[in-house]
Design an enzyme around this catalytic site. Structure first.
Site, short mmCIF file in Angstrom:
data_model
loop_
_atom_site.label_atom_id
_atom_site.label_comp_id
_atom_site.label_asym_id
_atom_site.label_seq_id
_atom_site.Cartn_x
_atom_site.Cartn_y
_atom_site.Cartn_z
N LYS A 1 -58.80 -23.86 1.69
CA LYS A 1 -58.53 -22.84 2.68
C LYS A 1 -57.72 -21.72 2.03
O LYS A 1 -56.64 -21.96 1.47
CB LYS A 1 -57.76 -23.43 3.86
CG LYS A 1 -58.57 -24.43 4.68
CD LYS A 1 -59.72 -23.76 5.41
CE LYS A 1 -60.43 -24.72 6.35
NZ LYS A 1 -61.51 -24.06 7.10
N ASP B 1 -62.90 -21.19 1.42
CA ASP B 1 -63.10 -20.83 2.82
C ASP B 1 -61.97 -19.92 3.27
O ASP B 1 -60.84 -20.36 3.45
CB ASP B 1 -63.15 -22.09 3.69
CG ASP B 1 -63.48 -21.77 5.14
OD1 ASP B 1 -63.75 -20.59 5.45
OD2 ASP B 1 -63.48 -22.69 5.97
N GLU C 1 -67.06 -19.21 1.62
CA GLU C 1 -67.36 -19.27 3.05
C GLU C 1 -66.57 -18.22 3.82
O GLU C 1 -65.36 -18.09 3.65
CB GLU C 1 -67.03 -20.67 3.56
CG GLU C 1 -67.48 -20.95 4.97
CD GLU C 1 -67.11 -22.36 5.41
OE1 GLU C 1 -67.19 -22.62 6.63
OE2 GLU C 1 -66.74 -23.19 4.56
N ASP D 1 -70.01 -18.26 8.59
CA ASP D 1 -69.55 -19.28 9.53
C ASP D 1 -69.19 -18.61 10.86
O ASP D 1 -69.99 -18.57 11.78
CB ASP D 1 -68.36 -20.03 8.95
CG ASP D 1 -67.82 -21.11 9.90
OD1 ASP D 1 -68.44 -21.35 10.95
OD2 ASP D 1 -66.78 -21.72 9.58
N LYS E 1 -72.22 -25.53 12.92
CA LYS E 1 -71.16 -26.28 13.59
C LYS E 1 -71.55 -26.48 15.04
O LYS E 1 -71.81 -25.51 15.76
CB LYS E 1 -69.82 -25.55 13.49
CG LYS E 1 -69.22 -25.53 12.09
CD LYS E 1 -67.88 -24.82 12.09
CE LYS E 1 -67.26 -24.85 10.69
NZ LYS E 1 -65.98 -24.07 10.65
#
Length: 399
Positions: free
Chosen positions: A196, A223, A251, A280, A304
């Site tokens: 992250k 991400d 991402e 995303d 997702k």
């Protein structure tokens, strides 16, 4: 439950060959569902440590569990994940909308085709705004039906594989903490780390350096959760290139509505650094995916269930595959209910290049009994009916 007559369909080779959203939707149209009781409750679970990303910080899971019981006694389980600033619902809203959906299900007077029932739920809980609750209800209904016909979910979705291998996530932490986590995950057998980033560019670089020392041969997924500008995202790739590090995926580098920035990062990342970019947060509907394909804004779509619903995800999976995009499957901060359902779907359908279904491994407790087997990064699905896992419902009510 009414007569379903589905055993022959699941023994047919056509179910297992080239599974697709269309084939699964077709199967759902032929099932008859007779609801006895449906209910939603709080599903609260502590995390091992706070989970920080560029846009939020989570101290524990505050989701909603869904239970659907059929008149033949079979039960299905679902979960509506709640992640601040990512899902549209908070837990209070999710509980209210789940109660509305369960009230509708409890008042169905006769057996109904599963496909019809799912479309009714989609009308009751439309669009992205209620996608997480819709996904939880869809999961519970599909799980109940798969359980009723004696089929594990991974076979229900196509039967391509009964295992998946996931990455594991390192949230935004200090370089020292990141190195400790990387060393721990190395010993557990994880080969791909999802980092992250996106809150502080310079701090992100220091974390990357520390992880590289602790786990020198790991594969990286970055991400940013919308945290960078396009110029910052490209700067990160340049710094990594200088370190001789090439992430396998970048991402959501920019804000969800920065379509121009997303396309710019995708072009530079691919042509200059040979790095794929995933959409995303920018992908919340089939219309979004169509725009991404039309304008060549990303290489990968992150599926997702909490942002698309189950049926919405199946439609997008088919479209993305047909359009030549690679697929990733991920989740919010979820227990093994929602993660297990997504993992069954990914294993059953096949074709997912990136698997990011790790958050149950970050929880301090596991409220799910039975279900899939875990060995480091590998999840193995048995031939247990449906999801194979369940909650002790009365214990959940006491939390």
């Amino acid at each position: 439950m009414g007569s379903i007559g589905f055993s022959s369909l699941f023994s047919s080779p056509k179910v297992y060959k080239s599974p697709s959203a269309k084939s699964n939707l077709g199967l759902m149209e032929r099932l008859s569902v007779d609801i006895h009781r449906a209910e939603g409750r709080k599903l609260n679970v502590p995390l091992l440590a706070p989970f920080t990303i560029a846009t939020s910080k989570v101290e524990g899971v505050e989701n909603v569990g869904i239970r659907v019981e059929l008149k033949n006694g079979c039960c299905g389980w679902g979960e509506a994940p709640i992640l601040p600033f990512v899902t549209a619902e908070d837990q209070t809203t999710a509980l209210r909308k789940a109660a509305e959906a369960c009230h509708f299900l409890n008042n169905t007077q006769a057996p109904m085709p599963l496909g019809h029932l799912l479309r009714e739920i989609a009308q009751l809980l439309p669009g992205h705004h209620f996608a997480s609750v819709r996904a939880g209800v869809e999961m519970a209904l599909i799980d109940a039906v798969a359980t009723s016909i004696g089929t594990p979910l991974w076979r229900f979705f196509g039967g391509v594989s009964n295992t998946i291998t996931t990455d594991i996530t390192i949230p935004i932490v200090s370089p020292t903490e990141a190195a400790q986590l990387a060393s721990k995950y190395y010993k557990q057998g994880f080969k791909t780390l999802k980092l992250k980033v996106g809150k502080d560019l310079n701090a992100d670089i220091q974390v990357l350096k520390a992880i590289r020392v602790a786990h020198p041969h790991c594969l990286f997924i970055l991400d940013a959760n919308e945290g960078y500008t396009s110029s910052e995202a490209i700067q990160v790739l340049e710094k990594l290139h200088e370190m001789e590090v090439t992430p396998i995926l970048f991402e959501q580098p920019v804000h969800r509505d920065d379509w121009e920035g997303l396309g710019h990062v995708t072009r530079i990342a691919k042509t200059k650094y040979d790095v794929s970019v995933a959409a995303d947060e920018s992908c919340r509907s089939l219309a979004d995916v169509r725009e991404i394909v039309k304008r060549q804004l990303a290489d990968v779509i992150n599926i997702k269930l909490a942002k698309l619903g189950v049926l919405g995800a199946l439609e997008i999976i088919d479209f993305a595959k047909a359009s030549g995009l690679d697929l990733m499957i991920g989740g919010m901060v979820e227990t093994r209910l929602a993660m297990g359902f997504a993992a069954h779907l990914a294993a059953g359908l096949g074709g997912f290049k990136y698997i990011d279904l790790d958050t149950p491994l970050l929880l301090a407790e596991d409220p799910v009994y039975e279900g899939y087997e875990v060995s480091g990064p590998t999840y193995k699905f048995t031939n247990a009916r449906g999801h194979g896992g369940f909650l002790h419902w009365d214990n959940i009510a006491c939390r």
